[in-house]
Design a protein around this motif. Sequence first.
Motif, PDB file in Angstrom:
ATOM      1  N   GLU A 299       0.832  -1.205   0.000  1.00 13.61           N
ATOM      2  CA  GLU A 299       0.000   0.000   0.000  1.00 13.61           C
ATOM      3  C   GLU A 299       0.868   1.257   0.000  1.00 13.61           C
ATOM      4  OE1 GLU A 299      -3.852  -1.900   2.379  1.00 13.61           O
ATOM      5  OE2 GLU A 299      -2.303  -0.820   3.497  1.00 13.61           O
TER       6      GLU A 299
ATOM      7  N   ASP B  30      -2.539  11.468  -3.659  1.00  6.26           N
ATOM      8  CA  ASP B  30      -3.216  10.749  -2.582  1.00  6.26           C
ATOM      9  C   ASP B  30      -2.975  11.397  -1.216  1.00  6.26           C
ATOM     10  OD1 ASP B  30      -4.093   8.878  -4.439  1.00  6.26           O
ATOM     11  OD2 ASP B  30      -2.320   7.605  -4.169  1.00  6.26           O
TER      12      ASP B  30
ATOM     13  N   ILE C 170      -5.015   8.870   1.071  1.00  8.55           N
ATOM     14  CA  ILE C 170      -5.953   7.924   0.482  1.00  8.55           C
ATOM     15  C   ILE C 170      -5.166   6.699   0.027  1.00  8.55           C
ATOM     16  CG2 ILE C 170      -7.787   7.577  -1.205  1.00  8.55           C
ATOM     17  CD1 ILE C 170      -8.258   9.883   0.771  1.00  8.55           C
TER      18      ILE C 170
ATOM     19  N   ARG D  56      -5.178   3.548  -2.091  1.00  2.22           N
ATOM     20  CA  ARG D  56      -5.960   3.020  -3.210  1.00  2.22           C
ATOM     21  C   ARG D  56      -5.577   1.577  -3.569  1.00  2.22           C
ATOM     22  NH1 ARG D  56      -8.430   7.683  -4.827  1.00  2.22           N
ATOM     23  NH2 ARG D  56      -7.237   9.615  -4.534  1.00  2.22           N
TER      24      ARG D  56
ATOM     25  N   THR E 198      -5.155  -1.412  -2.301  1.00  3.76           N
ATOM     26  CA  THR E 198      -5.394  -2.185  -1.090  1.00  3.76           C
ATOM     27  C   THR E 198      -5.521  -3.675  -1.392  1.00  3.76           C
ATOM     28  OG1 THR E 198      -7.797  -1.951  -1.259  1.00  3.76           O
ATOM     29  CG2 THR E 198      -6.606  -0.241  -0.042  1.00  3.76           C
TER      30      THR E 198
ATOM     31  N   GLU F 224     -10.814   1.135  -1.262  1.00  4.02           N
ATOM     32  CA  GLU F 224     -10.008   2.290  -0.869  1.00  4.02           C
ATOM     33  C   GLU F 224     -10.343   2.686   0.563  1.00  4.02           C
ATOM     34  OE1 GLU F 224     -10.452   5.540  -3.557  1.00  4.02           O
ATOM     35  OE2 GLU F 224      -9.700   4.441  -5.302  1.00  4.02           O
TER      36      GLU F 224
ATOM     37  N   THR G 251      -9.080   5.638   3.928  1.00  2.00           N
ATOM     38  CA  THR G 251      -8.340   6.837   4.327  1.00  2.00           C
ATOM     39  C   THR G 251      -7.620   6.578   5.641  1.00  2.00           C
ATOM     40  OG1 THR G 251      -9.975   8.269   3.261  1.00  2.00           O
ATOM     41  CG2 THR G 251      -8.524   9.290   4.896  1.00  2.00           C
TER      42      THR G 251
END
Length: 309
Positions: A165, A173, A180, A182, A184, A189, A191
Amino acid sequence: MVKRRTVLSEDELKIVQKNRTDEEVFEEFFKDCYLRNLRPTTIKYYENEFHASKKLIQKDLVQWQPEDVEEFICRSKDLMTITSINTRLRALRCFYNFCSKKKILKRNPMKETKMLRDRQKTIETLDNNEIETLIKTIRKDRTFVSFRDEVIMLLFLDTGIRLSELAGIKLQDVQGNKVIIRLTKNLFERTVYLSEITQEQLERYIKIRGDLATDYLFVNRDNKPLNRHSIQTRFQKYGRDARIQKRVSPHTFRHTMARRMILMGIDAFSLMTLLGHSDMTITKKYVNLWGADIEAKHRKHGALKGLRL
């Protein structure tokens, strides 16, 4: 009297039925993987485990019977850890479940097979002194790479994100005190949030990084995207240089973050969300593992402390 022909015997059925090859079934299985949008790393994992399993038993997977699975487990015990065996069994289970669902195989050879029991291993985490020693060790080299690695370590400890990640974070991001994530593991997604010190150091890093051709956040000394292997090997080196006996890795930082958050009183659901777990199983494992610490904290700071009842 001539015996009348009725139901075909098992041997006769084998003659009539078309034998499917692994290559034919693999093509259908991996097509299904692509249609379900599984990650390339997951698909590669299946490929590797299938190949290794066939090599051990010397037989196509579509021809395996329950006794072949048992033989596979027995042979594997002499070659690998229980964790590795279970990893391979999970891949095989996915394959045979697919074959059963599509009625490719008449019988699922793993229907009665369970994962092997393994001893619960201690999850290592770093204490305050070890974290501070690591930071001091990294700061000895006043270079772009060492400052980048300091920021990476802070990000790991502050957010608990996985290595893959972190490597996938792009400049856009980073949004103030949050990032963020993304790329994953479960494709959802999420935060994560930064403490003040991590946010400040990250902003300094971005200024030093400058404008580059790549939009990936972390880069190497040649201004190319930083790969995961480089991150792992560098933190292993820092651990040796700092003379820390524990394993120093991105996953150790993730465990450390989880433990510290639990000790600070975070609830299991919030921790699950921050860590990106798809279910509560692993999160509960963390909570149960460090429950003794929470019990001691409760004795010291319990809500009824100081009341004359």
